[in-house]
Scaffold this motif. Sequence first.
Motif, short mmCIF file in Angstrom:
data_model
loop_
_atom_site.label_atom_id
_atom_site.label_comp_id
_atom_site.label_asym_id
_atom_site.label_seq_id
_atom_site.Cartn_x
_atom_site.Cartn_y
_atom_site.Cartn_z
N LYS A 3 -3.38 -10.65 -8.52
CA LYS A 3 -2.30 -10.62 -7.66
C LYS A 3 -2.34 -11.16 -6.86
CE LYS A 3 1.53 -8.19 -6.86
NZ LYS A 3 2.08 -6.81 -6.16
N GLU A 4 -1.50 -12.39 -6.17
CA GLU A 4 -0.79 -12.56 -5.09
C GLU A 4 -0.07 -11.18 -4.01
OE1 GLU A 4 0.15 -16.65 -2.36
OE2 GLU A 4 -0.25 -16.80 -5.33
N VAL A 8 4.35 -9.01 3.06
CA VAL A 8 3.95 -7.52 3.55
C VAL A 8 3.01 -6.08 2.88
CG1 VAL A 8 5.24 -4.62 2.87
CG2 VAL A 8 6.15 -6.96 3.69
N GLU A 9 2.43 -6.68 2.00
CA GLU A 9 1.06 -5.78 1.09
C GLU A 9 -0.66 -6.44 2.34
OE1 GLU A 9 2.42 -5.83 -3.33
OE2 GLU A 9 1.54 -7.33 -2.72
N ALA A 10 0.01 -7.57 2.28
CA ALA A 10 -1.08 -8.79 2.72
C ALA A 10 -1.17 -7.51 4.40
CB ALA A 10 -0.62 -9.69 3.10
N PHE A 11 -0.23 -7.12 5.25
CA PHE A 11 -0.60 -6.68 5.99
C PHE A 11 -0.81 -5.14 5.80
CE2 PHE A 11 1.92 -3.81 9.69
CZ PHE A 11 1.28 -4.82 10.28
N LEU A 12 -0.69 -5.01 5.15
CA LEU A 12 -0.87 -2.72 5.22
C LEU A 12 -1.86 -2.61 5.02
CD1 LEU A 12 3.11 -1.71 3.67
CD2 LEU A 12 1.44 -1.77 6.21
N VAL A 13 -2.88 -3.83 4.26
CA VAL A 13 -4.07 -3.78 3.28
C VAL A 13 -5.64 -3.17 4.58
CG1 VAL A 13 -6.63 -4.69 3.08
CG2 VAL A 13 -3.92 -5.70 1.89
#
Length: 106
Positions: A3-4, A8-13
């Motif tokens: 899933k791409e 926000v999700e990428a920042f929180l990784v």
Amino acid sequence: MAKELSPVEAFLVPLARLARKHRDIEGLVFWGGTEGWDPTPSEALEAEEIAFYAEGLLIDGFHMDWALVGEGEAADHLRLCFWQEGAPPPPVAAPWVKLDGGRWVP
């Protein structure tokens, strides 16, 4: 197929990765507003709550600055600073040293 991630999700990784690595670390939540920054945290989150808590606020349009802080190279806690408008949080105060961090400004 993977899933791409949303922005926000990428920042929180990285934040989620640190919480998994340091399972006993607390996330201390600080709020900023027109009167400045609260000097004490409003709450303490357990490691597994940190990314979920932050994600909801970022989706709602809050700004965030997070910092893994410690004394020397030993991690002590995560500072999670949230605000809606105005200036970002002040730098991490002594005796803490910022070991890692990130900033989200929508």
